[in-house]
Scaffold this motif. Structure first.
Motif, PDB file in Angstrom:
ATOM      1  N   ARG A 301       0.837  -1.202   0.000  1.00 15.54           N
ATOM      2  CA  ARG A 301       0.000   0.000   0.000  1.00 15.54           C
ATOM      3  C   ARG A 301       0.871   1.251   0.000  1.00 15.54           C
ATOM      4  O   ARG A 301       0.574   2.235  -0.693  1.00 15.54           O
ATOM      5  CB  ARG A 301      -0.908  -0.029   1.229  1.00 15.54           C
ATOM      6  CG  ARG A 301      -1.960   1.061   1.249  1.00 15.54           C
ATOM      7  CD  ARG A 301      -2.896   0.869   2.425  1.00 15.54           C
ATOM      8  NE  ARG A 301      -3.875   1.933   2.510  1.00 15.54           N
ATOM      9  CZ  ARG A 301      -4.740   2.056   3.501  1.00 15.54           C
ATOM     10  NH1 ARG A 301      -4.741   1.158   4.484  1.00 15.54           N
ATOM     11  NH2 ARG A 301      -5.604   3.050   3.526  1.00 15.54           N
ATOM     12  N   LEU A 302       1.961   1.241   0.769  1.00 18.31           N
ATOM     13  CA  LEU A 302       2.869   2.377   0.800  1.00 18.31           C
ATOM     14  C   LEU A 302       3.531   2.586  -0.554  1.00 18.31           C
ATOM     15  O   LEU A 302       3.654   3.723  -1.030  1.00 18.31           O
ATOM     16  CB  LEU A 302       3.927   2.165   1.886  1.00 18.31           C
ATOM     17  CG  LEU A 302       3.417   2.175   3.326  1.00 18.31           C
ATOM     18  CD1 LEU A 302       4.473   1.634   4.271  1.00 18.31           C
ATOM     19  CD2 LEU A 302       3.001   3.585   3.738  1.00 18.31           C
ATOM     20  N   TRP A 303       3.963   1.501  -1.184  1.00 21.94           N
ATOM     21  CA  TRP A 303       4.588   1.615  -2.494  1.00 21.94           C
ATOM     22  C   TRP A 303       3.604   2.109  -3.546  1.00 21.94           C
ATOM     23  O   TRP A 303       3.955   2.907  -4.411  1.00 21.94           O
ATOM     24  CB  TRP A 303       5.183   0.268  -2.905  1.00 21.94           C
ATOM     25  CG  TRP A 303       6.517   0.004  -2.285  1.00 21.94           C
ATOM     26  CD1 TRP A 303       7.398   0.918  -1.803  1.00 21.94           C
ATOM     27  CD2 TRP A 303       7.121  -1.269  -2.092  1.00 21.94           C
ATOM     28  NE1 TRP A 303       8.518   0.291  -1.313  1.00 21.94           N
ATOM     29  CE2 TRP A 303       8.376  -1.042  -1.482  1.00 21.94           C
ATOM     30  CE3 TRP A 303       6.731  -2.572  -2.368  1.00 21.94           C
ATOM     31  CZ2 TRP A 303       9.241  -2.076  -1.160  1.00 21.94           C
ATOM     32  CZ3 TRP A 303       7.595  -3.604  -2.052  1.00 21.94           C
ATOM     33  CH2 TRP A 303       8.842  -3.363  -1.446  1.00 21.94           C
ATOM     34  N   ARG A 304       2.375   1.592  -3.485  1.00 20.90           N
ATOM     35  CA  ARG A 304       1.385   2.003  -4.487  1.00 20.90           C
ATOM     36  C   ARG A 304       1.062   3.487  -4.378  1.00 20.90           C
ATOM     37  O   ARG A 304       0.714   4.132  -5.372  1.00 20.90           O
ATOM     38  CB  ARG A 304       0.107   1.165  -4.338  1.00 20.90           C
ATOM     39  CG  ARG A 304       0.236  -0.254  -4.896  1.00 20.90           C
ATOM     40  CD  ARG A 304      -1.123  -0.911  -5.060  1.00 20.90           C
ATOM     41  NE  ARG A 304      -1.750  -1.214  -3.784  1.00 20.90           N
ATOM     42  CZ  ARG A 304      -1.681  -2.407  -3.176  1.00 20.90           C
ATOM     43  NH1 ARG A 304      -0.989  -3.401  -3.746  1.00 20.90           N
ATOM     44  NH2 ARG A 304      -2.279  -2.615  -2.026  1.00 20.90           N
ATOM     45  N   ALA A 305       1.153   4.036  -3.180  1.00 19.88           N
ATOM     46  CA  ALA A 305       0.950   5.479  -3.016  1.00 19.88           C
ATOM     47  C   ALA A 305       2.223   6.268  -3.289  1.00 19.88           C
ATOM     48  O   ALA A 305       2.182   7.339  -3.912  1.00 19.88           O
ATOM     49  CB  ALA A 305       0.457   5.769  -1.599  1.00 19.88           C
ATOM     50  N   GLY A 408       7.609   2.456 -13.655  1.00 22.04           N
ATOM     51  CA  GLY A 408       7.730   1.023 -13.928  1.00 22.04           C
ATOM     52  C   GLY A 408       7.652   0.199 -12.658  1.00 22.04           C
ATOM     53  O   GLY A 408       6.990  -0.858 -12.627  1.00 22.04           O
ATOM     54  N   ALA A 409       8.330   0.670 -11.602  1.00 25.86           N
ATOM     55  CA  ALA A 409       8.260  -0.049 -10.322  1.00 25.86           C
ATOM     56  C   ALA A 409       6.845  -0.059  -9.771  1.00 25.86           C
ATOM     57  O   ALA A 409       6.391  -1.053  -9.187  1.00 25.86           O
ATOM     58  CB  ALA A 409       9.223   0.592  -9.319  1.00 25.86           C
ATOM     59  N   ALA A 410       6.114   1.039  -9.955  1.00 27.75           N
ATOM     60  CA  ALA A 410       4.731   1.092  -9.480  1.00 27.75           C
ATOM     61  C   ALA A 410       3.863   0.067 -10.202  1.00 27.75           C
ATOM     62  O   ALA A 410       2.992  -0.568  -9.587  1.00 27.75           O
ATOM     63  CB  ALA A 410       4.173   2.501  -9.691  1.00 27.75           C
ATOM     64  N   VAL A 411       4.108  -0.122 -11.490  1.00 28.14           N
ATOM     65  CA  VAL A 411       3.349  -1.120 -12.247  1.00 28.14           C
ATOM     66  C   VAL A 411       3.650  -2.526 -11.730  1.00 28.14           C
ATOM     67  O   VAL A 411       2.751  -3.356 -11.537  1.00 28.14           O
ATOM     68  CB  VAL A 411       3.672  -1.013 -13.751  1.00 28.14           C
ATOM     69  CG1 VAL A 411       3.058  -2.186 -14.521  1.00 28.14           C
ATOM     70  CG2 VAL A 411       3.164   0.307 -14.307  1.00 28.14           C
ATOM     71  N   VAL A 412       4.929  -2.801 -11.468  1.00 25.27           N
ATOM     72  CA  VAL A 412       5.312  -4.124 -10.963  1.00 25.27           C
ATOM     73  C   VAL A 412       4.673  -4.377  -9.603  1.00 25.27           C
ATOM     74  O   VAL A 412       4.149  -5.466  -9.331  1.00 25.27           O
ATOM     75  CB  VAL A 412       6.851  -4.235 -10.877  1.00 25.27           C
ATOM     76  CG1 VAL A 412       7.256  -5.526 -10.173  1.00 25.27           C
ATOM     77  CG2 VAL A 412       7.463  -4.173 -12.269  1.00 25.27           C
ATOM     78  N   VAL A 413       4.712  -3.369  -8.726  1.00 27.28           N
ATOM     79  CA  VAL A 413       4.108  -3.526  -7.400  1.00 27.28           C
ATOM     80  C   VAL A 413       2.613  -3.772  -7.515  1.00 27.28           C
ATOM     81  O   VAL A 413       2.038  -4.616  -6.820  1.00 27.28           O
ATOM     82  CB  VAL A 413       4.383  -2.284  -6.533  1.00 27.28           C
ATOM     83  CG1 VAL A 413       3.548  -2.308  -5.267  1.00 27.28           C
ATOM     84  CG2 VAL A 413       5.865  -2.203  -6.168  1.00 27.28           C
ATOM     85  N   ALA A 414       1.964  -3.042  -8.393  1.00 29.41           N
ATOM     86  CA  ALA A 414       0.512  -3.210  -8.560  1.00 29.41           C
ATOM     87  C   ALA A 414       0.169  -4.611  -9.037  1.00 29.41           C
ATOM     88  O   ALA A 414      -0.870  -5.181  -8.658  1.00 29.41           O
ATOM     89  CB  ALA A 414      -0.016  -2.178  -9.545  1.00 29.41           C
ATOM     90  N   ARG A 415       1.030  -5.208  -9.846  1.00 34.23           N
ATOM     91  CA  ARG A 415       0.742  -6.534 -10.396  1.00 34.23           C
ATOM     92  C   ARG A 415       1.136  -7.662  -9.456  1.00 34.23           C
ATOM     93  O   ARG A 415       0.466  -8.674  -9.357  1.00 34.23           O
ATOM     94  CB  ARG A 415       1.488  -6.726 -11.730  1.00 34.23           C
ATOM     95  CG  ARG A 415       0.918  -5.896 -12.873  1.00 34.23           C
ATOM     96  CD  ARG A 415       1.698  -6.151 -14.142  1.00 34.23           C
ATOM     97  NE  ARG A 415       1.111  -5.429 -15.277  1.00 34.23           N
ATOM     98  CZ  ARG A 415       1.632  -5.430 -16.492  1.00 34.23           C
ATOM     99  NH1 ARG A 415       2.764  -6.098 -16.738  1.00 34.23           N
ATOM    100  NH2 ARG A 415       1.053  -4.753 -17.472  1.00 34.23           N
ATOM    101  N   ARG A 416       2.247  -7.473  -8.748  1.00 30.52           N
ATOM    102  CA  ARG A 416       2.801  -8.589  -7.990  1.00 30.52           C
ATOM    103  C   ARG A 416       2.736  -8.406  -6.487  1.00 30.52           C
ATOM    104  O   ARG A 416       2.982  -9.344  -5.747  1.00 30.52           O
ATOM    105  CB  ARG A 416       4.261  -8.836  -8.402  1.00 30.52           C
ATOM    106  CG  ARG A 416       4.420  -9.148  -9.882  1.00 30.52           C
ATOM    107  CD  ARG A 416       5.876  -9.290 -10.266  1.00 30.52           C
ATOM    108  NE  ARG A 416       6.529 -10.321  -9.489  1.00 30.52           N
ATOM    109  CZ  ARG A 416       7.839 -10.606  -9.581  1.00 30.52           C
ATOM    110  NH1 ARG A 416       8.614  -9.895 -10.380  1.00 30.52           N
ATOM    111  NH2 ARG A 416       8.377 -11.562  -8.845  1.00 30.52           N
TER     112      ARG A 416
END
Length: 423
Positions: A301-305, A408-416
């Motif tokens: 959640r922290l990373w996604r924000a 790009g990192a946000a996309v990876v976090v959202a997926r995985r």
């Protein structure tokens, strides 16, 4: 540099929270008042060391003019601090075991004083390199033992409150140094001397404070070293994700500390050193507020924000250079600071939950090495580019590349997800 609250004491091998141990020199339990004074003294010493390492931040453009330094040389002056800090951080545990905490901390205060003298007497770039290296050694050697002392001496035995103190002190030093240095350099005489004279004065009570700490910290000579791999297979993906995101977050911090004063001067046309120092200090202030707001939430959640916020702040930083807009620059600093704080807190949370008590301190120490490399290494590339193409294009190029990596990192976090099971 800012730290996450619950894990700060762990990274420096702090013992479990407890009431202060008996002081043999006092013949019994440490009196409550003495314990409070020692706790505050340890916090003051850490704050003073951190403030001193950032006093020169708004002065870098002036040093460049005085000594004819290229942007690359300025970034190397900044980065040598990290090159000295990392081995000192890694060796602090063994030195504490061999020498005892008080002896190591007194040596660290002495190194910081020599670093301040080096800046005050600087007549060329070699002085700056030596002074920065001494500052790195001082903080690398002292931050672990002082953080451990805060945990041991917290009057109520509250580890969370001790960690909060460490976080506030860390962010306070990161922000106070540039503001104080810019204020004195802009409005007081001897701008390249007085800030460091003040640091020397502040280090005197810091030395008294560490001399008054309990003589704990010396370990057995025959202590066995850890065997086997540092990272268990199950921990490696979490460590990789956390290390990568923290590296990105602190690459932004390194850029702000090394080159933001020059960037602000170029962008606004103002040579006011307090303005430059204030722009740098705003980043850790926003980072701290974001960490306080995000504390207790799961890493994903922290990373996604945080990652989108960090990317947006970097995008605005590049846009501010194109528009020559201080207002856009202000928005960039706020967004990047808030995003940096959330990303770093998420990385710390993920690593802290993924490792067990026996290996947590070592894993987190390795994690902080990655953090400090993020502070010192990418900014050298920016300095190279600035020397070849100019400061504004270099900062804009870094901001765009880092923003793309954050997205790009946000996309990876959202997926995985983050790997720690939080959502």
């Amino acid at each position: 540099m800012p730290r996450g609250r619950p894990a700060v004491s762990s990274v420096h091998r702090a013992p479990p929270a407890s009431r202060p141990a008996p002081d043999p020199s006092a013949g019994g339990q440490v009196p409550e008042r003495r314990g409070r004074l020692r706790y505050r003294g340890a916090a003051y010493a850490l704050l003073t060391l951190l403030t001193g390492t950032n006093l020169a931040t708004p002065l870098y453009p002036g040093y460049a003019d005085r000594f004819g330094l290229s942007p690359l040389t300025v970034t190397l002056v900044f980065a040598v601090y990290v090159a000295a800090l990392v081995p000192a951080l890694l060796g602090a545990g063994r030195l504490t075991a061999a020498l005892g905490r008080r002896a190591l901390l007194l040596a660290a205060v002495g190194a910081a004083a020599l670093g301040a003298l080096g800046f005050a007497a600087a007549s060329g770039p070699s002085w700056l390199f030596a002074a920065r290296a001494l500052q790195g050694l001082a903080l690398g050697a002292a931050s672990g033992p002082l953080t451990a002392a805060l945990t041991e001496l917290q009057p109520a035995g509250d580890a969370r409150r001790a960690a909060l103190t460490s976080t506030v002190v860390s962010v306070g030093g990161l922000g106070l140094g540039p503001v104080l240095g810019g204020l004195l350099a802009e409005y007081a005489p001897a701008p390249y001397v007085l800030p460091f004279v003040l640091e020397l004065v502040l280090l005197v009570p810091a030395g008294c404070a560490v001399a008054a700490l309990p003589a704990a910290g010396r370990g057995p000579r025959g202590a066995r070293r850890r065997s086997g791999p540092l990272l268990a297979p199950a921990v490696r993906p979490v460590f990789a994700a956390s290390g990568a995101t923290a590296f990105l977050a602190f690459a932004v911090t390194g850029l702000f500390l090394a080159l933001m004063p020059s960037y602000v001067t170029t962008l606004t046309g103002s040579g006011n050193l307090l303005l430059a120092g204030g722009a740098v200090a705003l980043l850790p202030a926003c980072s701290a507020l974001a960490q306080l707001a995000g504390y207790g939430r799961a890493a994903p959640r922290l990373w996604r924000a945080g990652l989108p916020l960090l990317a947006a702040g970097l995008g605005l930083l590049a846009l501010a250079g194109r528009m020559s807009s201080p207002a856009v620059l202000l928005a960039a600093v706020v967004g990047a600071g808030a995003g940096q704080g959330l990303v770093f807190l998420g990385a710390l949370t993920a690593v802290g939950r993924a490792v067990d008590g026996a290996s947590r301190a070592e894993v987190l120490s390795a994690f902080y090495v990655v953090v400090y490399l993020g502070v010192g290494v990418p900014v050298i590339g920016v300095g190279l580019l600035a020397t070849a193409a100019g400061l504004l294009p270099a900062v804009q190029g870094f901001a765009v590349v880092a923003a793309v990596l954050c997205a790009g990192a946000a996309v990876v976090v959202a997926r995985r997800g983050a790997g720690d099971g939080g959502r």
